[in-house]
Scaffold this active site. Structure first.
Site, PDB file in Angstrom:
ATOM      1  CG  ASP A 262      -0.384  -0.088   2.484  1.00 34.30           C
ATOM      2  OD1 ASP A 262       0.800  -0.628   2.680  1.00 34.30           O
ATOM      3  OD2 ASP A 262      -1.052  -0.263   3.295  1.00 34.30           O
TER       4      ASP A 262
ATOM      5  CG  ASP B  94       6.472   5.574   6.654  1.00 36.11           C
ATOM      6  OD1 ASP B  94       6.989   6.563   6.229  1.00 36.11           O
ATOM      7  OD2 ASP B  94       6.383   5.524   7.884  1.00 36.11           O
TER       8      ASP B  94
ATOM      9  N   GLY C 250      10.628   1.731   4.782  1.00 34.45           N
ATOM     10  CA  GLY C 250      11.241   0.639   3.729  1.00 34.45           C
ATOM     11  C   GLY C 250      11.347  -0.601   4.647  1.00 34.45           C
TER      12      GLY C 250
HETATM   13  P1  IMP Z   1       7.467   1.024   6.654  1.00 32.84           P
HETATM   14  O1  IMP Z   1       8.119  -0.374   6.942  1.00 32.84           O
HETATM   15  O2  IMP Z   1       7.867   1.915   7.596  1.00 32.84           O
HETATM   16  O3  IMP Z   1       8.084   1.145   5.078  1.00 32.84           O
HETATM   17  O4  IMP Z   1       5.823   0.941   6.601  1.00 32.84           O
HETATM   18  C1  IMP Z   1       5.060   0.547   5.691  1.00 32.84           C
HETATM   19  C2  IMP Z   1       3.787   0.440   6.428  1.00 32.84           C
HETATM   20  O5  IMP Z   1       3.395   1.354   7.375  1.00 32.84           O
HETATM   21  C3  IMP Z   1       2.714   0.383   5.317  1.00 32.84           C
HETATM   22  O6  IMP Z   1       2.464  -0.748   4.881  1.00 32.84           O
HETATM   23  C4  IMP Z   1       1.590   1.139   6.259  1.00 32.84           C
HETATM   24  O7  IMP Z   1       0.834  -0.245   6.595  1.00 32.84           O
HETATM   25  C5  IMP Z   1       2.112   1.777   7.423  1.00 32.84           C
HETATM   26  N1  IMP Z   1       2.081   3.169   6.981  1.00 32.84           N
HETATM   27  C6  IMP Z   1       3.146   3.905   6.756  1.00 32.84           C
HETATM   28  N2  IMP Z   1       2.785   5.227   6.481  1.00 32.84           N
HETATM   29  C7  IMP Z   1       1.425   5.347   6.636  1.00 32.84           C
HETATM   30  C8  IMP Z   1       0.356   6.284   6.501  1.00 32.84           C
HETATM   31  O8  IMP Z   1       0.752   7.470   6.250  1.00 32.84           O
HETATM   32  N3  IMP Z   1      -0.953   5.728   6.560  1.00 32.84           N
HETATM   33  C9  IMP Z   1      -1.318   4.655   7.263  1.00 32.84           C
HETATM   34  N4  IMP Z   1      -0.125   3.576   7.068  1.00 32.84           N
HETATM   35  C10 IMP Z   1       1.194   4.040   7.057  1.00 32.84           C
END
Ligand code: IMP
Length: 180
Positions: free
Chosen positions: A96, A99, A101
């Site tokens: 989705d 963020d 990563g």
């Molecule tokens: P990462 O591991 O930090 O890249 O996080 C990825 C996950 O964090 C995504 O699959 C989302 O479920 C959640 N996430 C990151 N940013 C947002 C946001 O702005 N809204 C909702 N979920 C988010």
């Protein structure tokens, strides 16, 4: 009660999903063996449901559940469910939003597929903590905003919204309250 500002309308999201579908059809249109679409739950559920109906090549669905942020734990406490054995398969990871990563990095490190590419509806490049490959990218967020809708949640709320909206600053969650 949180207040929401629409950032991407349902129409813009539909155009973006259609464009991603065209890009995937261009690159995978000649495959003969089914491609595995690895859906990262729960956030990518709605995106995957729309995207798969744009595809004109044989595919299968597999799911993985990732929780990058949970209430009361640090952002590094990433939990990923057990993955199906995709050895020798051609895989497209459907996210989705990317963020920091960290979720994607963990998923990719656990995959021993023949070929793996990543397709994400949303990207927050300014938040990245680790370098991850993104082959198909939908919409790029410039501002540091927390968004909900179209499958994305805040504490499990708002996934049902057809648009993607920003939670206004007064209702922004802190790092420990974000949930995947
Ligand atoms: P990462 O591991 O930090 O890249 O996080 C990825 C996950 O964090 C995504 O699959 C989302 O479920 C959640 N996430 C990151 N940013 C947002 C946001 O702005 N809204 C909702 N979920 C988010």
């Amino acid at each position: 009660m949180a207040s929401l500002r629409i950032l991407y309308s349902a129409a813009v999201i539909a155009q973006t999903v259609a464009r991603l579908g065209q890009e995937l059809n261009r690159d995978y249109g000649a495959v003969t063996e089914p491609v595995v679409l690895l859906v990262v739950l729960k956030g990518a559920l709605v995106f995957a449901a729309d995207l798969i109906r744009q595809l004109h090549f044989p595919c299968e669905i597999a799911c993985i559940q990732a929780s990058s942020y949970r209430q009361g734990t640090s952002p590094d406490a990433l939990q990923v469910s057990e993955m199906a054995d995709l050895t020798g398969r051609t895989v497209i990871v459907l996210e989705d939003i990317v963020d920091t990563g960290l979720t994607l990095q963990r998923i990719l490190s656990g995959l021993s597929a023949r070929s793996v590419q990543v397709c994400t509806l949303l990207d927050k490049p300014h938040r990245r903590r680790v370098a991850v490959p993104i082959h198909y990218r939908g919409l790029v967020l410039i501002e540091d905003e927390f968004i909900v809708g179209y499958g994305l949640d805040y504490a499990e709320r708002y996934r049902e919204l057809p648009d993607i909206a920003v939670l206004v600053p007064s209702s922004l969650p802190n790092e420990e309250e974000r949930s995947a």
